[in-house]
Every structure is written in structure tokens, then in C-alpha cells.
Design an enzyme around this catalytic site. Structure first.
Site, PDB file in Angstrom:
ATOM      1  N   SER A  49       0.804  -1.223   0.000  1.00  0.00           N
ATOM      2  CA  SER A  49       0.000   0.000   0.000  1.00  0.00           C
ATOM      3  C   SER A  49       0.840   1.277   0.000  1.00  0.00           C
ATOM      4  O   SER A  49       0.311   2.347  -0.297  1.00  0.00           O
ATOM      5  CB  SER A  49      -0.940   0.010   1.209  1.00  0.00           C
ATOM      6  OG  SER A  49      -0.205   0.118   2.421  1.00  0.00           O
TER       7      SER A  49
ATOM      8  N   LYS B  35       0.932   4.518   6.926  1.00  0.00           N
ATOM      9  CA  LYS B  35       0.366   5.340   5.852  1.00  0.00           C
ATOM     10  C   LYS B  35       1.012   6.722   5.912  1.00  0.00           C
ATOM     11  O   LYS B  35       1.754   7.059   6.830  1.00  0.00           O
ATOM     12  CB  LYS B  35      -1.153   5.489   6.004  1.00  0.00           C
ATOM     13  CG  LYS B  35      -1.945   4.189   6.115  1.00  0.00           C
ATOM     14  CD  LYS B  35      -1.969   3.387   4.831  1.00  0.00           C
ATOM     15  CE  LYS B  35      -2.776   2.094   4.995  1.00  0.00           C
ATOM     16  NZ  LYS B  35      -2.679   1.234   3.799  1.00  0.00           N
TER      17      LYS B  35
END
Length: 322
Positions: free
Chosen positions: A106, A176
Site C-alpha cells: 500500500s 500510511k
């Protein structure tokens, strides 16, 4: 003549005439060695009052006395050294730096699956909060990882992870990039660009071939205002990241509480050929990105900070003069 010789030696404060040494046949040789008139022998540590020598040649010396204390062998000290090292590793992992392993794609291409990153855990202890552009590790806010495969480390891996000698085996951590902080309005229209407080972001870190925003009805199109004490996070692989956009139905509406943040990822430590730091991209430094409220908050903090910085040299100068 004999009376004169004795007076010259003992009548002047007990001093012996210079140039005269006691020979084997001198009747005063033994007296001179032990009499109170010559305290230098005792002061030099050559004899005690009982006649024993203290210069290492008597009964208490190394030749006849107690043996010297032997130094502890390396193998006996090794367990102590290992114990100290483990304690230090645990303290470093708890308060300073912790290693984390990247479990997914990701954050490509910034981070690859299997990379090991070092996370700064020190600054949050001093009240520092995540800023835009930082790559952060955080605990799963509300079951974001449901359905995702989780690692199954053995007992040794768990122990080494606990003390910080291996990357974290905690399966409930995510990584993230922060794109919005408390007070920000973050918006995606069409394929982008992503905007923060009306400012378009130039995002060179987005995965090649991806668009900054996703055109789907599951969360790719959004406009949110980040509440205080929370952050909005997105993966760099925009079309392959289950981030804030796709978790708006959870109890935090997709926002990550600041107290869930473990720390900022500052460097890729492994593999060696990918060893590099993780700076904040320049796009987050463009002017006008802050809201008026954020600028006002910065102004209220700036004067005391400047005053403190100016006071330190003055205090040091005064202490030096005192």
C-alpha cells in the site's frame, strides 16, 4: 675523642653526620634502624612497629601473604553483559526507536513489502503530533485489518520483537502517509489532484500509473474536515490502499486518533541497498496550506518559544560571569 663523636651525632637533634654509613661492625647500626630518632624508616612504609615490613617483602606481601584477587573470567561476565544489552534494547524500543516490517504494497514505491523501517517514538513523548507528509505507524483504529492475513510468529520471534531485536510482530499496526491534520479540509474530485484547504498537492511519491484520487463510489471521492486530535491518512499506492477513504463507516469515520500513532517512520534500515531516510515532501511546505486557525495557533506558540530561545544565552552568560 669518643665523647666528641657521640655529641656530634646525637646532640644535634639526632641527625647523623653526612657521608657516614653504618657498617657491619658498627654497634649503632641496629639502633639507628629502629630507634625513634629515625622516623623515616617507619614513614617510608618499610617497617611496622612490630618489625614486619610493608613494602611487599614481609609476611603480608605477595610472596608470603594473601593471594591477589583474580579478575572474573569473560565467560562469567558474558551473561551479565547480555542481560544489560537486553535491558537497553527494551528501553530503546519502548522510548526511542522501534523497527517495523512492511507487510503490504500500500505504500509503494516509497516502501516495498518486506522493508524494515525505523520509527521515531521519542518525539511523541514530548507532545509532538503528526504533521502533513509524514509516514507514520499507528495501531488499527477500528478493525481496518479485518479479513487481512496476519502473521503467526513463533515464541522466539515474539520475544525478540518484544525487546526490540526484531521488527514488531504486532499484527494490528498499519503504516500510511498523513495528508490532513486537525482543522484541515481534504478533498478528492475525479482523478485529482488531492487538495488540502483548497491547495492542490503535487504528489511525486504516488505509485507510477496511479491517479492521486480514485473514481469509485466506495470512498474514492470525498470531502472531509479533520477534527482536532485526529489525522487523515492515505497510502502512496492510491489504487491499492485501504486507508482513511475506505473506513469512513467505522467509529472514527475514517480519521485516526493521534493517540493511536506509534511514531514517525524516519529511515528504511533494511535491506541495505534501500537504506534511505523518509523526509516530508516539499509539496507540504507550500505557502497558504495552513488554515487561519492553524496560523493563529502557531503565532500563539511562537512568542514564548522565541523568548525562551533568547533567554538561554543570557542565562548562560550570567552564570559564566558569576
Amino acid at each position: 675523642m669518643g665523647d666528641v663523636a657521640v655529641g656530634a651525632r646525637s646532640g644535634q637533634g639526632g641527625e647523623e653526620p653526612r657521608g657516614r654509613s653504618a657498617g657491619p661492625g658498627d654497634p649503632d647500626a641496629g639502633h639507628a634502624a629502629f630507634s625513634g630518632s629515625d622516623g623515616r624508616a617507619v614513614e617510608d612504609g618499610r617497617v611496622n612497629e612490630d618489625g614486619t615490613r610493608t613494602d611487599g617483602q614481609g609476611p603480608d606481601g605477595p610472596e608470603h601473604g594473601r593471594p591477589k584477587k583474580q579478575q572474573r573470567s569473560f565467560w562469567k561476565e558474558l551473561p551479565i553483559l547480555i542481560g544489560i544489552a537486553l535491558v537497553l534494547a527494551l528501553l530503546i524500543k519502548t522510548f526511542l526507536v522501534q523497527a517495523f516490517s512492511i507487510p503490504s504494497d500500500s505504500m509503494q514505491n516509497t516502501l516495498q513489502r518486506g522493508d524494515r523501517v525505523l520509527v521515531d517514538k521519542l518525539t511523541p513523548w514530548f507532545g509532538s503530533e503528526p504533521e502533513r507528509g509524514e509516514v507514520v505507524v499507528f495501531h488499527d483504529p477500528d478493525n481496518w485489518l479485518a479479513g487481512e492475513p496476519t502473521p503467526d510468529p513463533n515464541a522466539l520471534q515474539k520475544a525478540l520483537s518484544f525487546i526490540g531485536l526484531m521488527p514488531s510482530a504486532e499484527e494490528k499496526d498499519l503504516i500510511k502517509r498523513v495528508v490532513g491534520v486537525g482543522g484541515d479540509t481534504v478533498e478528492c474530485k475525479g482523478t485529482g489532484p488531492l487538495t488540502v484547504n483548497g491547495k492542490a498537492l503535487n504528489e511525486p511519491y504516488v505509485y507510477p500509473g496511479n491517479t492521486p484520487c480514485s473514481q469509485d463510489d466506495q470512498g474514492g471521492q470525498f470531502k472531509v474536515k479533520v477534527p482536532e486530535g485526529h489525522i487523515w491518512v492515505m497510502g502512496d499506492h492510491r489504487q491499492n490502499s485501504r486507508d482513511s477513504r475506505y473506513n469512513t463507516a467505522d467509529k472514527n469515520q475514517g480519521f485516526v486518533p493521534v493517540d493511536k500513532v506509534v511514531g514517525r517512520a524516519v529511515v528504511i534500515a533494511w535491506p541495505i541497498n534501500r537504506w534511505t531516510n523518509l523526509p516530508v515532501p516539499d509539496t507540504f511546505d507550500q505557502p497558504g496550506l495552513n488554515t487561519q486557525a492553524q496560523d493563529a495557533a502557531a503565532l500563539t506558540v511562537a512568542p514564548p518559544a522565541l523568548a525562551l530561545a533568547g533567554a538561554v544565552p543570557f542565562v548562560l552568560w550570567r552564570r559564566r560571569r558569576a
